[in-house]
Design a protein around this motif. Sequence first.
Motif, PDB file in Angstrom:
ATOM      1  N   ARG A  41       0.851  -1.194   0.000  1.00 13.86           N
ATOM      2  CA  ARG A  41       0.000   0.000   0.000  1.00 13.86           C
ATOM      3  C   ARG A  41       0.885   1.242   0.000  1.00 13.86           C
ATOM      4  NH1 ARG A  41      -5.213  -1.518   1.806  1.00 13.86           N
ATOM      5  NH2 ARG A  41      -5.828   0.562   1.116  1.00 13.86           N
ATOM      6  N   LYS A  42       0.399   2.343  -0.566  1.00 12.06           N
ATOM      7  CA  LYS A  42       1.175   3.574  -0.663  1.00 12.06           C
ATOM      8  C   LYS A  42       0.778   4.544   0.452  1.00 12.06           C
ATOM      9  CE  LYS A  42       1.078   3.207  -5.730  1.00 12.06           C
ATOM     10  NZ  LYS A  42       0.636   3.886  -6.978  1.00 12.06           N
ATOM     11  N   PRO A  43       1.708   5.388   0.899  1.00 14.75           N
ATOM     12  CA  PRO A  43       1.359   6.399   1.904  1.00 14.75           C
ATOM     13  C   PRO A  43       0.170   7.259   1.510  1.00 14.75           C
ATOM     14  CG  PRO A  43       3.743   6.246   1.703  1.00 14.75           C
ATOM     15  CD  PRO A  43       3.164   5.358   0.633  1.00 14.75           C
ATOM     16  N   SER A  44       0.080   7.621   0.227  1.00 13.33           N
ATOM     17  CA  SER A  44      -1.031   8.469  -0.217  1.00 13.33           C
ATOM     18  C   SER A  44      -2.386   7.776  -0.078  1.00 13.33           C
ATOM     19  CB  SER A  44      -0.822   8.895  -1.672  1.00 13.33           C
ATOM     20  OG  SER A  44      -0.711   7.760  -2.520  1.00 13.33           O
ATOM     21  N   GLU A  45      -2.392   6.441  -0.063  1.00 15.82           N
ATOM     22  CA  GLU A  45      -3.638   5.684   0.092  1.00 15.82           C
ATOM     23  C   GLU A  45      -4.063   5.565   1.554  1.00 15.82           C
ATOM     24  OE1 GLU A  45      -2.610   2.592  -3.594  1.00 15.82           O
ATOM     25  OE2 GLU A  45      -2.734   1.870  -1.532  1.00 15.82           O
ATOM     26  N   LEU A  46      -3.119   5.861   2.474  1.00 20.32           N
ATOM     27  CA  LEU A  46      -3.354   5.566   3.883  1.00 20.32           C
ATOM     28  C   LEU A  46      -3.322   6.806   4.783  1.00 20.32           C
ATOM     29  CD1 LEU A  46      -1.020   2.444   3.986  1.00 20.32           C
ATOM     30  CD2 LEU A  46      -3.518   2.404   3.902  1.00 20.32           C
ATOM     31  N   ALA A  47      -3.053   7.958   4.201  1.00 24.37           N
ATOM     32  CA  ALA A  47      -2.919   9.180   5.007  1.00 24.37           C
ATOM     33  C   ALA A  47      -4.196   9.487   5.789  1.00 24.37           C
ATOM     34  CB  ALA A  47      -2.548  10.359   4.119  1.00 24.37           C
ATOM     35  N   HIS A  48      -5.359   9.090   5.251  1.00 30.45           N
ATOM     36  CA  HIS A  48      -6.619   9.383   5.944  1.00 30.45           C
ATOM     37  C   HIS A  48      -6.713   8.672   7.293  1.00 30.45           C
ATOM     38  CE1 HIS A  48      -7.485   5.574   3.928  1.00 30.45           C
ATOM     39  NE2 HIS A  48      -8.535   5.411   4.706  1.00 30.45           N
ATOM     40  N   VAL A  49      -5.988   7.558   7.443  1.00 28.44           N
ATOM     41  CA  VAL A  49      -5.964   6.865   8.732  1.00 28.44           C
ATOM     42  C   VAL A  49      -5.225   7.722   9.756  1.00 28.44           C
ATOM     43  CG1 VAL A  49      -5.252   4.779   9.952  1.00 28.44           C
ATOM     44  CG2 VAL A  49      -6.016   4.633   7.568  1.00 28.44           C
ATOM     45  N   LEU A  50      -4.093   8.288   9.354  1.00 27.40           N
ATOM     46  CA  LEU A  50      -3.311   9.135  10.251  1.00 27.40           C
ATOM     47  C   LEU A  50      -4.042  10.424  10.601  1.00 27.40           C
ATOM     48  CD1 LEU A  50       0.204   8.689   8.609  1.00 27.40           C
ATOM     49  CD2 LEU A  50      -0.603   7.671  10.735  1.00 27.40           C
ATOM     50  N   ARG A  72      -4.042   4.614  19.698  1.00 29.42           N
ATOM     51  CA  ARG A  72      -5.181   4.727  20.613  1.00 29.42           C
ATOM     52  C   ARG A  72      -6.331   3.969  19.958  1.00 29.42           C
ATOM     53  NH1 ARG A  72      -6.830  10.066  22.570  1.00 29.42           N
ATOM     54  NH2 ARG A  72      -6.975   9.043  24.614  1.00 29.42           N
ATOM     55  N   ILE A  73      -6.291   2.668  20.124  1.00 31.62           N
ATOM     56  CA  ILE A  73      -7.097   1.763  19.323  1.00 31.62           C
ATOM     57  C   ILE A  73      -8.592   1.961  19.531  1.00 31.62           C
ATOM     58  CG2 ILE A  73      -7.142  -0.151  20.989  1.00 31.62           C
ATOM     59  CD1 ILE A  73      -6.420  -1.962  18.542  1.00 31.62           C
ATOM     60  N   GLY A  74      -8.993   2.431  20.697  1.00 28.46           N
ATOM     61  CA  GLY A  74     -10.413   2.656  20.968  1.00 28.46           C
ATOM     62  C   GLY A  74     -10.997   3.842  20.226  1.00 28.46           C
ATOM     63  N   PHE A  75     -10.146   4.630  19.577  1.00 29.19           N
ATOM     64  CA  PHE A  75     -10.602   5.804  18.847  1.00 29.19           C
ATOM     65  C   PHE A  75     -10.599   5.581  17.338  1.00 29.19           C
ATOM     66  CE2 PHE A  75      -9.296   7.334  22.948  1.00 29.19           C
ATOM     67  CZ  PHE A  75     -10.205   8.336  23.253  1.00 29.19           C
ATOM     68  N   HIS A  76     -10.375   4.336  16.924  1.00 23.00           N
ATOM     69  CA  HIS A  76     -10.412   4.054  15.489  1.00 23.00           C
ATOM     70  C   HIS A  76     -11.860   3.994  15.012  1.00 23.00           C
ATOM     71  CE1 HIS A  76      -9.068   2.667  11.614  1.00 23.00           C
ATOM     72  NE2 HIS A  76      -9.973   1.712  11.651  1.00 23.00           N
ATOM     73  N   ASP A  77     -12.142   4.732  13.945  1.00 26.29           N
ATOM     74  CA  ASP A  77     -13.481   4.768  13.360  1.00 26.29           C
ATOM     75  C   ASP A  77     -13.508   3.850  12.141  1.00 26.29           C
ATOM     76  OD1 ASP A  77     -15.955   5.292  12.327  1.00 26.29           O
ATOM     77  OD2 ASP A  77     -15.647   7.448  12.044  1.00 26.29           O
ATOM     78  N   ILE A  78     -14.170   2.709  12.284  1.00 29.91           N
ATOM     79  CA  ILE A  78     -14.211   1.722  11.198  1.00 29.91           C
ATOM     80  C   ILE A  78     -14.951   2.258   9.982  1.00 29.91           C
ATOM     81  CG2 ILE A  78     -15.043  -0.591  10.570  1.00 29.91           C
ATOM     82  CD1 ILE A  78     -14.514  -1.462  13.405  1.00 29.91           C
ATOM     83  N   LYS A  79     -15.829   3.250  10.181  1.00 31.79           N
ATOM     84  CA  LYS A  79     -16.539   3.847   9.044  1.00 31.79           C
ATOM     85  C   LYS A  79     -15.615   4.728   8.208  1.00 31.79           C
ATOM     86  CE  LYS A  79     -21.015   3.888  11.416  1.00 31.79           C
ATOM     87  NZ  LYS A  79     -22.116   4.743  11.958  1.00 31.79           N
ATOM     88  N   ALA A  81     -12.067   4.230   8.147  1.00 33.01           N
ATOM     89  CA  ALA A  81     -11.001   3.371   7.614  1.00 33.01           C
ATOM     90  C   ALA A  81     -11.219   1.950   8.101  1.00 33.01           C
ATOM     91  CB  ALA A  81      -9.631   3.873   8.057  1.00 33.01           C
ATOM     92  N   THR A  82     -11.058   0.994   7.221  1.00 37.02           N
ATOM     93  CA  THR A  82     -11.251  -0.410   7.589  1.00 37.02           C
ATOM     94  C   THR A  82     -10.136  -0.875   8.518  1.00 37.02           C
ATOM     95  OG1 THR A  82      -9.947  -1.262   5.730  1.00 37.02           O
ATOM     96  CG2 THR A  82     -12.306  -0.830   5.338  1.00 37.02           C
ATOM     97  N   VAL A  83     -10.348  -2.009   9.145  1.00 39.39           N
ATOM     98  CA  VAL A  83      -9.315  -2.604   9.994  1.00 39.39           C
ATOM     99  C   VAL A  83      -8.087  -2.946   9.159  1.00 39.39           C
ATOM    100  CG1 VAL A  83      -8.759  -4.538  11.512  1.00 39.39           C
ATOM    101  CG2 VAL A  83     -11.035  -3.505  11.591  1.00 39.39           C
ATOM    102  N   GLU A  84      -8.312  -3.408   7.930  1.00 38.72           N
ATOM    103  CA  GLU A  84      -7.197  -3.719   7.032  1.00 38.72           C
ATOM    104  C   GLU A  84      -6.361  -2.470   6.744  1.00 38.72           C
ATOM    105  OE1 GLU A  84      -9.781  -6.991   7.116  1.00 38.72           O
ATOM    106  OE2 GLU A  84     -10.283  -4.909   6.624  1.00 38.72           O
TER     107      GLU A  84
END
Length: 238
Positions: A41-50, A72-79, A81-84
Motif C-alpha cells: 500500500r502507498k502512503p497516499s492511500e493511507l494518510a486518511h488513517v493518520l 489509541r485503538i479505541g478511537f479508530h473509526d471503522i466507518k 477506515a477499515t481494519v485492514e
Amino acid sequence: MEDIFLLSFLRWKKYDVQKAFEALYNFYILKEKHSGEFLDRKPSELAHVLEMNHLSVMPLRDPDGCNVGILRIGFHDIKTATVEELFATVLCMGLVTNDIEAYQVSGVVLIFDCKNLTFDIAQKLFRLHRILFALAAVRCLPCRIKGIHVVNLPQFYRIFYNIVKILLPQKILQRLHLHTSDLVEFHKHVPPEVLPEELGGILGPINNKDYINFFLSKQTYVEQINNGGIKVKHEIII
C-alpha cells in the motif's frame, strides 16, 4: 536494493547473514501473500488513517533512544477506515521509518491505549486471521521492538490476552507490559517528557500534521519496496 533497506535486515539479525537473508526472503513471501490488503500500500492511500490522530509517532525519543509509537485503538473509526487499512498503515509507517538509521539501531517502543475500546470493536479488530498475520509480520519485518505497553486495559482484556499470549514469541512476551488507567507505573518506563497529554505527557495533544508530511514524502521509497519481490514461490522460513 538500497543499502539502507538491506542494512535494516542485517542490523535486525545482528549481522548474521543467513538469518538476515531468511528474514528478507520471508518479508517478500508475506508481501506477496497479502499484497493490496495489508502490504504493498502507498502512503497516499493511507494518510486518511493518520488524519484521525489516533495513530502516531512522537517527535521525541525515549531515554534509551527508541522511537515512541502510539495507537489509541479505541478511537479508530471503522466507518472512516477499515481494519485492514489500519493494519496496513502501521506496517507502512514501519517501512518509512525504517529508512532512518537511528531507528534501525535503537528500535521502537509501542504503546497501545485501550481507552474507549468496546468489546464489539475489539472483536472486529482481533479476529484470528488478523492476529496470525500480525505475528507473521513481527517475524518478517525488520523492526527492533524494545517494549510494548498496553494502557487503560478494559475489563474484558483477558479474553484476547490469553489467546495472544499463547501465540506470542517468548522474546516479545517478556517485553510486554500491561497497565491499568493508573499511569504512574507506565511513566516509569516511558516518561511524560516524550508523551502526549492523552497519555499524561507534556507534549500537548497528538497532532499528526508534521508526521503525515514525512509519511507522504516517502511515497517513492515505499513504491520501490512494493515493486520488489522474488521469482520463486516458497513457504515462509521460520
